[in-house]
Design an enzyme around this catalytic site. Structure first.
Site, PDB file in Angstrom:
ATOM      1  N   GLU A 167      41.677   4.552  34.505  1.00  0.00           N
ATOM      2  CA  GLU A 167      41.025   5.770  33.997  1.00  0.00           C
ATOM      3  C   GLU A 167      41.325   6.951  34.930  1.00  0.00           C
ATOM      4  OE1 GLU A 167      36.690   7.072  33.585  1.00  0.00           O
ATOM      5  OE2 GLU A 167      36.982   5.997  31.715  1.00  0.00           O
ATOM      6  N   ASP A 183      35.501   7.493  38.694  1.00  0.00           N
ATOM      7  CA  ASP A 183      35.111   8.630  39.527  1.00  0.00           C
ATOM      8  C   ASP A 183      33.853   8.400  40.356  1.00  0.00           C
ATOM      9  OD1 ASP A 183      33.069   8.560  37.705  1.00  0.00           O
ATOM     10  OD2 ASP A 183      33.698  10.350  36.615  1.00  0.00           O
ATOM     11  N   HIS A 226      17.849   5.201  32.766  1.00  0.00           N
ATOM     12  CA  HIS A 226      18.554   4.763  33.976  1.00  0.00           C
ATOM     13  C   HIS A 226      17.507   4.262  34.985  1.00  0.00           C
ATOM     14  CE1 HIS A 226      20.881   5.244  37.692  1.00  0.00           C
ATOM     15  NE2 HIS A 226      21.973   5.416  36.968  1.00  0.00           N
ATOM     16  N   GLU A 246      31.475  13.582  41.081  1.00  0.00           N
ATOM     17  CA  GLU A 246      32.511  12.781  40.416  1.00  0.00           C
ATOM     18  C   GLU A 246      33.859  13.479  40.325  1.00  0.00           C
ATOM     19  OE1 GLU A 246      29.379  13.073  39.337  1.00  0.00           O
ATOM     20  OE2 GLU A 246      28.623  11.003  39.338  1.00  0.00           O
ATOM     21  N   HIS A 275      21.531  10.820  33.174  1.00  0.00           N
ATOM     22  CA  HIS A 275      21.449  10.339  34.557  1.00  0.00           C
ATOM     23  C   HIS A 275      22.092  11.261  35.580  1.00  0.00           C
ATOM     24  CE1 HIS A 275      25.577   9.039  33.809  1.00  0.00           C
ATOM     25  NE2 HIS A 275      25.720   9.044  35.118  1.00  0.00           N
ATOM     26  N   ARG A 328      23.415  13.960  38.297  1.00  0.00           N
ATOM     27  CA  ARG A 328      22.738  14.744  39.335  1.00  0.00           C
ATOM     28  C   ARG A 328      22.500  16.181  38.878  1.00  0.00           C
ATOM     29  NH1 ARG A 328      23.362  11.757  44.630  1.00  0.00           N
ATOM     30  NH2 ARG A 328      23.845   9.774  43.673  1.00  0.00           N
TER      31      ARG A 328
HETATM   32  C1  UD1 Z   1      26.388   6.536  39.753  1.00  0.00           C
HETATM   33  C2  UD1 Z   1      27.690   7.323  39.854  1.00  0.00           C
HETATM   34  C3  UD1 Z   1      27.960   8.066  38.562  1.00  0.00           C
HETATM   35  C4  UD1 Z   1      27.911   7.124  37.370  1.00  0.00           C
HETATM   36  C5  UD1 Z   1      26.556   6.443  37.388  1.00  0.00           C
HETATM   37  C6  UD1 Z   1      26.351   5.493  36.241  1.00  0.00           C
HETATM   38  C7  UD1 Z   1      28.293   8.205  42.041  1.00  0.00           C
HETATM   39  C8  UD1 Z   1      28.138   9.339  42.986  1.00  0.00           C
HETATM   40  N1  UD1 Z   1      27.608   8.310  40.895  1.00  0.00           N
HETATM   41  O1  UD1 Z   1      25.334   7.511  39.672  1.00  0.00           O
HETATM   42  O2  UD1 Z   1      29.233   8.648  38.616  1.00  0.00           O
HETATM   43  O3  UD1 Z   1      28.079   7.857  36.189  1.00  0.00           O
HETATM   44  O4  UD1 Z   1      26.432   5.709  38.619  1.00  0.00           O
HETATM   45  O5  UD1 Z   1      25.037   5.051  36.184  1.00  0.00           O
HETATM   46  O6  UD1 Z   1      28.995   7.268  42.314  1.00  0.00           O
HETATM   47  N2  UD1 Z   1      19.124   2.238  40.908  1.00  0.00           N
HETATM   48  C9  UD1 Z   1      18.458   1.036  40.901  1.00  0.00           C
HETATM   49  N3  UD1 Z   1      19.067  -0.070  40.344  1.00  0.00           N
HETATM   50  C10 UD1 Z   1      20.288  -0.011  39.777  1.00  0.00           C
HETATM   51  C11 UD1 Z   1      20.955   1.232  39.763  1.00  0.00           C
HETATM   52  C12 UD1 Z   1      20.368   2.345  40.352  1.00  0.00           C
HETATM   53  O7  UD1 Z   1      17.340   0.941  41.387  1.00  0.00           O
HETATM   54  O8  UD1 Z   1      20.784  -1.015  39.283  1.00  0.00           O
HETATM   55  C13 UD1 Z   1      18.495   3.450  41.513  1.00  0.00           C
HETATM   56  C14 UD1 Z   1      18.430   3.425  43.042  1.00  0.00           C
HETATM   57  O9  UD1 Z   1      17.177   3.909  43.424  1.00  0.00           O
HETATM   58  C15 UD1 Z   1      19.523   4.398  43.458  1.00  0.00           C
HETATM   59  C16 UD1 Z   1      19.502   5.402  42.324  1.00  0.00           C
HETATM   60  O10 UD1 Z   1      19.223   4.617  41.149  1.00  0.00           O
HETATM   61  O11 UD1 Z   1      19.259   5.004  44.698  1.00  0.00           O
HETATM   62  C17 UD1 Z   1      20.752   6.231  42.130  1.00  0.00           C
HETATM   63  O12 UD1 Z   1      21.936   5.406  42.075  1.00  0.00           O
HETATM   64  P1  UD1 Z   1      23.368   6.040  42.512  1.00  0.00           P
HETATM   65  O13 UD1 Z   1      24.411   4.983  42.373  1.00  0.00           O
HETATM   66  O14 UD1 Z   1      23.226   6.713  43.831  1.00  0.00           O
HETATM   67  O15 UD1 Z   1      23.615   7.201  41.452  1.00  0.00           O
HETATM   68  P2  UD1 Z   1      23.782   7.158  39.864  1.00  0.00           P
HETATM   69  O16 UD1 Z   1      23.071   8.340  39.338  1.00  0.00           O
HETATM   70  O17 UD1 Z   1      23.472   5.832  39.289  1.00  0.00           O
END
Ligand code: UD1
Length: 369
Positions: free
Chosen positions: A118, A96, A240, A132, A208, A210
């Protein structure tokens, strides 16, 4: 040679697709290529190292503070270009995330059939979890083949996606992944984990989503302070990478005795930590599936879950984010052995560790070339 593209971009997708990639690569007649969008940078690469998977294409789209529009457009264009140049016979996406939805849309535009791993998870509310719930519904509409983890998920697709013919129940591949990394005598590499006192209860926390950014997370932290003050336990918060979450955790919990804030450890460390913990507090979906396989009760820090099987089986309880409810639910589990054992010993409804094999078996019947 049949050509398959497996697309993922975040840590949980990589964990759950790794067993599928490894199983598919056993077939010498298949060309199986991994397209990594890089929606997550560090967290994704940790997983790839654990499973020793090297992406064939790495789009590296992540930017700090990325918006949903950023992710969607960058994935759509990047993955779309790969599909146009190397025309796969089938694209596999997972779950998702925005990577999954945008990659499915790119495949649809390129007129390549899609298999959704899934498939079929649902809450009753399109806006929760956000985004999601919309991502998975849209992906299911675009997909031709649906690999549903449970009977209930399969039923959701049959009911909702008109004309869906190929719905298969496979179990969840996360159990396959978990069983590959959990070890009896595991030695932790992260100093904070190696230093834990495993003779006392350990409560593991991850947040983690939103919906939980801001006020709910502050409430969760307040509950954690109360829990650690009232019970002889250690709380490990696996943070996270998102700075928006880390700031709040640090502000609310830094320096609190017996609370350990650690950056999200790699999958092998985390899975083994979970195995040795008493209890898990989380808003994650995957952990609701994994913990029951390790006999660890889960309190879900959300208002609803798309994984009702765990709640029905008694392995998970949805407690929301109000501090008082969290504190009371944890207290009950830490002080009432009967309630604890009923949850811990409830059978895991999410699979037997052979989901990837089933998926390959189904694909083998269709792609014999
Ligand atoms: C994403 C998925 C969510 C999943 C989650 C698992 C979407 C909309 N959301 O959310 O469904 O459950 O991943 O973690 O697809 N960042 C880093 N390094 C990393 C990873 C993240 O720096 O390796 C930081 C960045 O600043 C980034 C922020 O985390 O902008 C958010 O990452 P994002 O993928 O937008 O959302 P998640 O909350 O991780």
């Amino acid at each position: 040679m049949a050509k398959f593209a497996v697309v993922f971009g975040t840590r949980p997708e990589a964990i759950k697709m790794a067993p599928v990639v490894l199983a598919m690569r056993q077939n010498p007649k298949w060309d199986v290529r991994v397209i990594c969008t890089g929606q997550h940078r560090e967290m994704l690469h940790q997983v790839l190292e654990v499973f020793q998977i090297r992406p064939d294409y790495d789009l590296d789209i992540m930017t700090h503070g990325q918006t949903l529009e950023d992710i969607t457009t960058r994935v759509l264009q990047g993955v779309g270009e790969v599909f146009r140049n190397w025309r796969p016979d089938l694209v596999l996406v997972h779950g998702d995330t925005t990577t999954a939805f945008a990659a499915a849309l790119a495949a649809f535009y390129a007129q390549v059939p899609i298999a959704h791993v899934e498939a079929g998870l649902r809450t009753a509310d399109l806006g929760n979890p956000f985004p999601e719930e919309a991502n998975r519904r849209l992906t299911d509409v675009l997909a031709e083949i649906h690999f549903a983890p449970t009977e209930q998920a399969a039923e959701n697709i049959r009911r909702e996606v008109r004309g869906s013919k190929e719905v298969y129940i496979t179990g969840n591949t996360v159990i396959d992944a978990l069983l590959q990394v959990v070890e009896e005598d595991y030695q932790f590499r992260t100093p904070a984990l190696a230093g834990l006192d495993f003779s006392k209860p350990i409560v593991v926390v991850t947040v983690h989503r939103r919906e939980n950014w801001g006020t709910p997370l502050v409430g969760i932290c307040q509950a954690l302070r109360e829990i650690v003050a009232a019970h002889q336990c250690q709380i490990v918060v696996a943070m996270h990478q998102n700075p928006r979450l880390q700031e709040v955790f640090r502000r609310e919990l830094d320096g609190v005795e017996h609370v350990y804030l650690i950056p999200a450890p790699d999958y092998r460390e985390f899975a083994n930590l979970m195995k040795r913990s008493k209890l898990l507090l989380t808003d994650s979906g995957g952990l609701q599936e994994e913990a029951p396989a390790l006999n660890v009760p889960v309190l879900v820090l959300r208002e609803q879950t798309e994984r009702p099987e765990g709640v029905a089986a008694g392995t998970c309880k949805v407690v929301g984010t109000a501090p008082q409810r969290i504190v009371e639910s944890v207290a009950e589990l830490l002080t009432n052995a009967q309630v604890y054992n009923t949850m811990a010993l409830a059978p895991n409804p999410y699979g037997d560790g052979r989901a990837a094999q089933r998926i390959c078996g189904i694909l083998e019947q269709k792609y014999t070339v």
